[in-house]
Design a protein around this motif. Sequence first.
Motif, PDB file in Angstrom:
ATOM      1  N   VAL A   1      39.989  30.317  30.286  1.00 20.48           N
ATOM      2  CA  VAL A   1      39.103  30.943  31.268  1.00 20.48           C
ATOM      3  C   VAL A   1      38.947  32.419  30.897  1.00 20.48           C
ATOM      4  CG1 VAL A   1      38.780  31.545  33.685  1.00 20.48           C
ATOM      5  CG2 VAL A   1      39.795  29.342  33.077  1.00 20.48           C
ATOM      6  N   HIS A   2      37.701  32.864  30.856  1.00 21.29           N
ATOM      7  CA  HIS A   2      37.411  34.255  30.514  1.00 21.29           C
ATOM      8  C   HIS A   2      36.744  34.923  31.708  1.00 21.29           C
ATOM      9  CE1 HIS A   2      36.651  37.731  28.044  1.00 21.29           C
ATOM     10  NE2 HIS A   2      35.369  37.689  28.370  1.00 21.29           N
ATOM     11  N   VAL A   3      37.255  36.121  32.042  1.00 15.64           N
ATOM     12  CA  VAL A   3      36.737  36.883  33.177  1.00 15.64           C
ATOM     13  C   VAL A   3      36.254  38.232  32.656  1.00 15.64           C
ATOM     14  CG1 VAL A   3      37.298  37.901  35.414  1.00 15.64           C
ATOM     15  CG2 VAL A   3      38.369  35.740  34.716  1.00 15.64           C
ATOM     16  N   ALA A   4      35.035  38.611  33.024  1.00 16.61           N
ATOM     17  CA  ALA A   4      34.490  39.863  32.518  1.00 16.61           C
ATOM     18  C   ALA A   4      33.752  40.621  33.599  1.00 16.61           C
ATOM     19  CB  ALA A   4      33.554  39.588  31.342  1.00 16.61           C
ATOM     20  N   GLU A   5      34.199  41.866  33.879  1.00 17.77           N
ATOM     21  CA  GLU A   5      33.562  42.724  34.865  1.00 17.77           C
ATOM     22  C   GLU A   5      32.525  43.613  34.184  1.00 17.77           C
ATOM     23  OE1 GLU A   5      38.074  42.712  35.771  1.00 17.77           O
ATOM     24  OE2 GLU A   5      36.760  43.039  34.048  1.00 17.77           O
ATOM     25  N   SER A   6      31.572  44.057  34.966  1.00 16.86           N
ATOM     26  CA  SER A   6      30.595  45.024  34.480  1.00 16.86           C
ATOM     27  C   SER A   6      30.107  45.855  35.646  1.00 16.86           C
ATOM     28  CB  SER A   6      29.415  44.306  33.814  1.00 16.86           C
ATOM     29  OG  SER A   6      28.744  43.491  34.741  1.00 16.86           O
ATOM     30  N   GLY A   7      29.547  47.029  35.346  1.00 19.69           N
ATOM     31  CA  GLY A   7      28.884  47.808  36.364  1.00 19.69           C
ATOM     32  C   GLY A   7      29.570  49.086  36.802  1.00 19.69           C
ATOM     33  N   GLY A   8      30.710  49.415  36.240  1.00 24.28           N
ATOM     34  CA  GLY A   8      31.377  50.650  36.662  1.00 24.28           C
ATOM     35  C   GLY A   8      30.625  51.886  36.212  1.00 24.28           C
ATOM     36  N   GLY A   9      31.105  53.051  36.662  1.00 24.72           N
ATOM     37  CA  GLY A   9      30.471  54.283  36.259  1.00 24.72           C
ATOM     38  C   GLY A   9      30.915  55.453  37.112  1.00 24.72           C
ATOM     39  N   LEU A  10      30.222  56.580  36.925  1.00 23.36           N
ATOM     40  CA  LEU A  10      30.499  57.801  37.669  1.00 23.36           C
ATOM     41  C   LEU A  10      29.414  57.994  38.717  1.00 23.36           C
ATOM     42  CD1 LEU A  10      31.878  60.589  38.098  1.00 23.36           C
ATOM     43  CD2 LEU A  10      30.424  61.450  36.246  1.00 23.36           C
ATOM     44  N   VAL A  11      29.816  58.140  39.965  1.00 21.76           N
ATOM     45  CA  VAL A  11      28.869  58.357  41.055  1.00 21.76           C
ATOM     46  C   VAL A  11      29.372  59.471  41.956  1.00 21.76           C
ATOM     47  CG1 VAL A  11      28.013  55.994  41.028  1.00 21.76           C
ATOM     48  CG2 VAL A  11      29.927  56.605  42.510  1.00 21.76           C
ATOM     49  N   GLN A  12      28.447  59.999  42.756  1.00 22.77           N
ATOM     50  CA  GLN A  12      28.814  61.049  43.706  1.00 22.77           C
ATOM     51  C   GLN A  12      29.318  60.429  45.006  1.00 22.77           C
ATOM     52  OE1 GLN A  12      25.405  63.615  44.107  1.00 22.77           O
ATOM     53  NE2 GLN A  12      25.993  64.811  42.312  1.00 22.77           N
ATOM     54  N   PRO A  13      30.091  61.175  45.769  1.00 24.50           N
ATOM     55  CA  PRO A  13      30.525  60.685  47.078  1.00 24.50           C
ATOM     56  C   PRO A  13      29.328  60.303  47.939  1.00 24.50           C
ATOM     57  CG  PRO A  13      31.786  62.617  46.470  1.00 24.50           C
ATOM     58  CD  PRO A  13      30.708  62.472  45.430  1.00 24.50           C
ATOM     59  N   GLY A  14      29.473  59.194  48.644  1.00 26.69           N
ATOM     60  CA  GLY A  14      28.397  58.699  49.493  1.00 26.69           C
ATOM     61  C   GLY A  14      27.449  57.735  48.804  1.00 26.69           C
TER      62      GLY A  14
ATOM     63  N   ASP B   1      50.096  38.943  41.728  1.00 26.60           N
ATOM     64  CA  ASP B   1      50.894  38.062  40.862  1.00 26.60           C
ATOM     65  C   ASP B   1      50.480  36.594  40.969  1.00 26.60           C
ATOM     66  OD1 ASP B   1      54.080  39.869  41.140  1.00 26.60           O
ATOM     67  OD2 ASP B   1      52.292  40.205  39.905  1.00 26.60           O
ATOM     68  N   ASP B   2      49.762  36.227  42.033  1.00 25.87           N
ATOM     69  CA  ASP B   2      49.348  34.834  42.213  1.00 25.87           C
ATOM     70  C   ASP B   2      48.079  34.478  41.432  1.00 25.87           C
ATOM     71  OD1 ASP B   2      50.272  34.857  45.735  1.00 25.87           O
ATOM     72  OD2 ASP B   2      51.465  34.382  43.951  1.00 25.87           O
ATOM     73  N   PHE B   3      47.445  35.492  40.837  1.00 25.15           N
ATOM     74  CA  PHE B   3      46.180  35.254  40.129  1.00 25.15           C
ATOM     75  C   PHE B   3      46.443  35.017  38.649  1.00 25.15           C
ATOM     76  CE2 PHE B   3      42.797  35.998  43.207  1.00 25.15           C
ATOM     77  CZ  PHE B   3      43.536  36.473  44.282  1.00 25.15           C
ATOM     78  N   GLU B   4      45.908  33.885  38.154  1.00 29.35           N
ATOM     79  CA  GLU B   4      46.176  33.503  36.764  1.00 29.35           C
ATOM     80  C   GLU B   4      45.239  34.179  35.766  1.00 29.35           C
ATOM     81  OE1 GLU B   4      47.215  29.940  39.369  1.00 29.35           O
ATOM     82  OE2 GLU B   4      45.390  31.109  39.104  1.00 29.35           O
ATOM     83  N   TYR B   5      44.020  34.461  36.209  1.00 27.79           N
ATOM     84  CA  TYR B   5      42.996  34.934  35.270  1.00 27.79           C
ATOM     85  C   TYR B   5      42.478  36.295  35.698  1.00 27.79           C
ATOM     86  CZ  TYR B   5      43.190  29.889  34.628  1.00 27.79           C
ATOM     87  OH  TYR B   5      43.639  28.611  34.443  1.00 27.79           O
ATOM     88  N   TRP B   6      42.417  37.216  34.737  1.00 28.99           N
ATOM     89  CA  TRP B   6      42.023  38.597  35.006  1.00 28.99           C
ATOM     90  C   TRP B   6      41.002  39.085  33.992  1.00 28.99           C
ATOM     91  CZ3 TRP B   6      43.860  41.676  38.970  1.00 28.99           C
ATOM     92  CH2 TRP B   6      44.913  41.142  39.715  1.00 28.99           C
TER      93      TRP B   6
END
Length: 122
Positions: A1-14, A107-112
């Motif tokens: 199982v492969h898990v892949a996040e996307s979409g992070g970045g630098l933003v201003q408060p609010g 700890d209960d999550f197998e895939y990250w």
Amino acid sequence: VHVAESGGGLVQPGAALPLACVVSGGTFSTYLMAWFRQAPGKEREFVGCSVRNGGAIYYSTAVKGRFTISRDNAENTLYLHMSSLKPEDTAVYFCAATETYYTRTADDFEYWGQGTQVTVSS
């Protein structure tokens, strides 16, 4: 199982920022899917989760009312829409999957996934 996040970045408060997490190699609809985050020098923290097969969604007190989790089982994708972001939301955000029905314990999550950096700063 492969898990892949996307979409992070630098933003201003609010500001708002969406994250996405795509799972491949498993049966997405049967997983409890969750978002965690980890700030420098702190332990990994539960953000929220989506129970399998379109069940309930839960949030931590820190993000409830500002963050929204949704999932698209047809696209094997979990979403995290973050709004009204604060500097204290700065962290690496992780997506995780488990066959356990419900848990908030990392700890209960197998895939990250590998994590995606979110920085909230003016």
